[in-house]
Design an enzyme around this catalytic site. Structure first.
Site, mmCIF file in Angstrom:
data_model
loop_
_atom_site.group_PDB
_atom_site.id
_atom_site.type_symbol
_atom_site.label_atom_id
_atom_site.label_comp_id
_atom_site.label_asym_id
_atom_site.label_seq_id
_atom_site.Cartn_x
_atom_site.Cartn_y
_atom_site.Cartn_z
ATOM 1 N N VAL A 91 16.000 2.750 22.617
ATOM 2 C CA VAL A 91 16.522 1.646 23.427
ATOM 3 C C VAL A 91 16.563 0.374 22.588
ATOM 4 C CG1 VAL A 91 16.131 0.212 25.467
ATOM 5 C CG2 VAL A 91 15.730 2.689 25.579
ATOM 6 N N LYS A 92 17.751 -0.219 22.555
ATOM 7 C CA LYS A 92 17.931 -1.431 21.739
ATOM 8 C C LYS A 92 17.858 -2.658 22.644
ATOM 9 C CE LYS A 92 21.084 -2.319 17.896
ATOM 10 N NZ LYS A 92 22.519 -2.249 17.568
ATOM 11 N N LEU A 93 17.032 -3.609 22.236
ATOM 12 C CA LEU A 93 16.837 -4.819 23.045
ATOM 13 C C LEU A 93 17.038 -6.049 22.176
ATOM 14 C CD1 LEU A 93 13.395 -3.911 24.701
ATOM 15 C CD2 LEU A 93 15.625 -3.803 25.813
#
Ligand code: E4P
Length: 223
Positions: A91-93
């Site tokens: 998951v890219k944040l």
């Protein structure tokens, strides 16, 4: 240093994966939008998730999928839905206050997080403290404003080594093959690059000339 493709285009991933040197993929909202722009029908979550699943299956390695929510609670919900798509999903944040909070919550739940849009060593330190598995400093965008993307990467790699932080550095926003060499020499764990740069890594005119000569000479005597 591992090599990732920075794209949401399945054909590009298939082609480079066939070389046997692809370790993963990173995407972002701009790259996904590029795949669906001008198609008429609105992109649904079902279609997007099927696309990301297909990328995971072709890439056979970590695939960063970016949340589009901007508030921590919503980021966590979206991140959990993304993580459920396939075991390869990371998951890219964005590296914001809300992103940090979401990173802490997701990493505590065992979800791998890639903190993106990193432009300083302190942002990388914060991301690592929040439990990120990856940090992504953007070399090209720093160079674009006449600062030194290489210096940013050097500082982050050194900080992570000196502090012994369990986080991998992804050299991102790669613009040309020299960035890749530079990232490898500086000790980045991964470089993620567009398809065009991947192709440029391989190309050398002397290789083409040399091979042509070998084949011409061989033609003269071959059994
Ligand atoms: C990283 O994961 C980003 O998707 C990417 O490298 C951004 O690069 P750009 O500056 O070419 O948009």
């Amino acid at each position: 240093m591992e090599l990732y493709l920075d794209t949401a285009n399945l054909e590009e991933i298939r082609e480079i994966a066939a070389w046997g040197v692809l370790s993963g993929v990173t995407t972002n909202p701009t790259l996904v939008a590029k795949e669906y722009a001008g198609r008429g029908a609105k992109l649904t979550e079902e279609v997007l998730f099927a696309h990301l699943r297909a990328i995971c299956e072709v890439a056979k390695g970590p695939v960063s999928a970016e949340v589009t929510a901007l508030e921590a609670g919503a980021m966590v919900e979206e991140g959990l839905r993304l993580a459920a798509i396939h075991p390869h999903i990371v998951v890219k944040l964005p590296t914001t206050e809300e992103g940090l909070k979401a990173c802490k919550r997701l990493s505590t739940q065992g979800v791998k997080v890639n903190m993106t849009l990193i432009f300083s060593a302190n942002q990388a330190l914060l991301a690592a403290r929040a439990g990120a598995a990856y940090v992504s400093p953007f070399l090209g965008r720093v160079d674009d404003i006449s600062w030194d993307g290489g210096e940013l990467l050097r500082e982050i790699v050194e900080l992570i080594q000196v502090q012994n932080l369990p986080v991998k550095v992804i050299a991102a926003s790669i613009r040309h093959p020299r960035h890749v060499t530079e990232a490898a020499l500086l000790g980045a764990d991964i470089a993620t690059m567009p398809y065009t740069v991947f192709k440029q890594l391989l190309k050398h005119p002397l290789t083409d000339i040399g091979l042509r000569r070998f084949m011409e000479d061989w033609e003269k005597v071959k059994p």
